[in-house]
Design an enzyme around this catalytic site. Sequence first.
Site, PDB file in Angstrom:
ATOM      1  N   LYS A  15       0.856  -1.188   0.000  1.00  0.00           N
ATOM      2  CA  LYS A  15       0.000   0.000   0.000  1.00  0.00           C
ATOM      3  C   LYS A  15       0.886   1.230   0.000  1.00  0.00           C
ATOM      4  CE  LYS A  15      -4.435   1.237   0.357  1.00  0.00           C
ATOM      5  NZ  LYS A  15      -5.474   0.696  -0.530  1.00  0.00           N
ATOM      6  N   THR A  62      -4.260  -4.928   0.863  1.00  0.00           N
ATOM      7  CA  THR A  62      -3.589  -3.631   0.997  1.00  0.00           C
ATOM      8  C   THR A  62      -4.405  -2.686   1.874  1.00  0.00           C
ATOM      9  OG1 THR A  62      -4.554  -2.687  -1.022  1.00  0.00           O
ATOM     10  CG2 THR A  62      -2.497  -3.929  -1.248  1.00  0.00           C
ATOM     11  N   HIS A 265      21.892  26.688 -11.590  1.00  0.00           N
ATOM     12  CA  HIS A 265      22.686  27.782 -12.133  1.00  0.00           C
ATOM     13  C   HIS A 265      22.041  29.152 -11.931  1.00  0.00           C
ATOM     14  CE1 HIS A 265      25.262  24.815 -13.943  1.00  0.00           C
ATOM     15  NE2 HIS A 265      24.254  24.279 -14.599  1.00  0.00           N
TER      16      HIS A 265
END
Length: 308
Positions: A15, A62, A265
């Site tokens: 799950k 689950t 950057h």
Amino acid sequence: MAAEGGLRVEQRHGKARVRVGRVWRQGADGSHHFVEWNVSISLLSHCLSSYHRDDNSDIVATDTMKNTVYVKAKECGDRLSVEEFAILLGNHFCSFYPQVYTAIVNIIEKPWERVCIDGKPHLHGFKLGSENHTVEATVQKSGALTLTSGVAGLALLKTTQSGFEKFVRDKYTILPDTRERMLATEVNASWRYSYESVASIPKKELYFSEKFMEVKKVLMDTFFGPPETGVYSPSVQRTLYLMGSAVLRRFPDVASIHLKMPNIHFLPVNLSTKENPSMVKFKDDVYLPTDEPHGSIEATLSRITSKM
């Protein structure tokens, strides 16, 4: 893993993204403590009959896993670290279900931080910070343990004491050498502890919560250097190495650390036209922030052990 009819089956089920908040209202001074966890569970079990035949008798649903997360959170009457909760869940699934031989529990802890009002910590007020605390605990039925903690999304920036020069130059290279640039990154670090069994983890209360804060501090201190002078970074690679090695030196129970540090950057801004060639000349002050594309630097540092 099993083979049937000439086919090999490697399977697991679980799950994912079970969200749970837990409040402890037991501070001696009346203070509350709060955590928010996002839990994912994966079970390795002997349930191949559900693949080979119409037989679900060995499957742990689950939905049951989801409910277990809430029940176990409720049963934790005393505060515990996210690492301890992950181990507790893994140990439960391996011991409670005979067919489960390994449980892998991943948890992301959101950075809820206590607020201060007029310089005083609020008893029950919290604000959401930035970087997340991550954990993966792999627990086996034998009690064997692999425990990894981490920090995700730790954004760091310094406006000087960084450069990059004497790198490979060829016909595709236009980047100039520099000893003066901004250095920004979003650190994603994960460190594996040396504890090899559930029984061997420290019994000190909130041990791993304190360790997380200490590791994060070492990473930041190494990146920035002393507050008055800083420390020069000749490359992201060198800084990454110094950060990882500092953690391994400071914490004997950390076996290895993986660092991923994109070079975010800030490009110097120079504006000019034919009519006005000096409209804006960069003088280490105005930059264009950009996160795409960015450099990608990562490495794993491990202790070298000799086997006699």
